[in-house]
Write a protein that holds these residues in place. Structure first.
Motif, PDB file in Angstrom:
ATOM      1  N   UNK A 169       0.825  -1.206   0.000  1.00 59.44           N
ATOM      2  CA  UNK A 169       0.000   0.000   0.000  1.00 59.44           C
ATOM      3  C   UNK A 169       0.867   1.266   0.000  1.00 59.44           C
ATOM      4  N   UNK A 170       1.967   1.223   0.715  1.00 59.38           N
ATOM      5  CA  UNK A 170       2.855   2.385   0.767  1.00 59.38           C
ATOM      6  C   UNK A 170       3.457   2.683  -0.599  1.00 59.38           C
ATOM      7  N   UNK A 171       3.830   1.638  -1.336  1.00 60.78           N
ATOM      8  CA  UNK A 171       4.385   1.857  -2.671  1.00 60.78           C
ATOM      9  C   UNK A 171       3.360   2.488  -3.608  1.00 60.78           C
ATOM     10  N   UNK A 172       2.140   2.015  -3.533  1.00 65.07           N
ATOM     11  CA  UNK A 172       1.078   2.606  -4.348  1.00 65.07           C
ATOM     12  C   UNK A 172       0.867   4.067  -3.974  1.00 65.07           C
ATOM     13  N   UNK A 173       0.825   4.342  -2.694  1.00 70.80           N
ATOM     14  CA  UNK A 173       0.652   5.713  -2.217  1.00 70.80           C
ATOM     15  C   UNK A 173       1.826   6.584  -2.638  1.00 70.80           C
TER      16      UNK A 173
END
Length: 144
Positions: A67-71
């Motif tokens: 999720x952090x990479x997408x964000x």
């Protein structure tokens, strides 16, 4: 014709004194051996509990990283778009890249230090308790 001497009889059957000595040694070592077995079992339980907690943490951390990479990709695009209003697109992209690279370096350094502190998982509490227990048992055996 064979003759048996006193040495042949001694090797066949242990003397009373040897039996008594062996019994006393076994009796003296029994509490120590029991303590060692209990401490080994406690160490196994402690390492198992830590490993189970680490496994759950790793799974949740993996999901958080996804999720952090997408964000992060969306944030980078947003920052580039904002900077592109005032600067050429190449400059906006370069500035964003440098800022994200610096943050990545700092986070990686801090993360690696944290991992080094936790690996290998050593049952420190159990080892300390085992040393105390062995010392106590040795003191008790010395008094008896």
């Amino acid at each position: 014709m064979s003759t048996t001497g006193p040495d042949d009889q001694d090797t066949a059957k242990p003397s009373f004194r040897d039996s008594v000595t062996a019994g006393l040694v076994q009796k003296a070592l029994e509490p120590l051996l029991r303590a060692v077995r209990e401490e080994v079992a406690a160490a196994r339980r402690e390492v198992s509990a830590r490993a189970k907690g680490a496994r759950t943490g790793l799974v949740l951390t993996g999901a958080a990283v996804a999720f952090a990479l997408t964000t992060l990709v969306l944030l980078a695009g947003f920052v580039v778009a904002l900077l592109a209003l005032a600067l050429p697109v190449w400059a906006a992209t370069g500035i964003t890249l440098v800022v994200f690279a610096v943050v990545t370096g700092v986070l990686a350094t801090v993360g690696v230090r944290g991992i080094r502190r936790g690996v290998p998982p050593v049952p420190k509490d159990t080892l300390r308790a085992a040393k105390d227990r062995v010392a106590r048992t040795s003191d008790e055996a010395a008094r008896d």
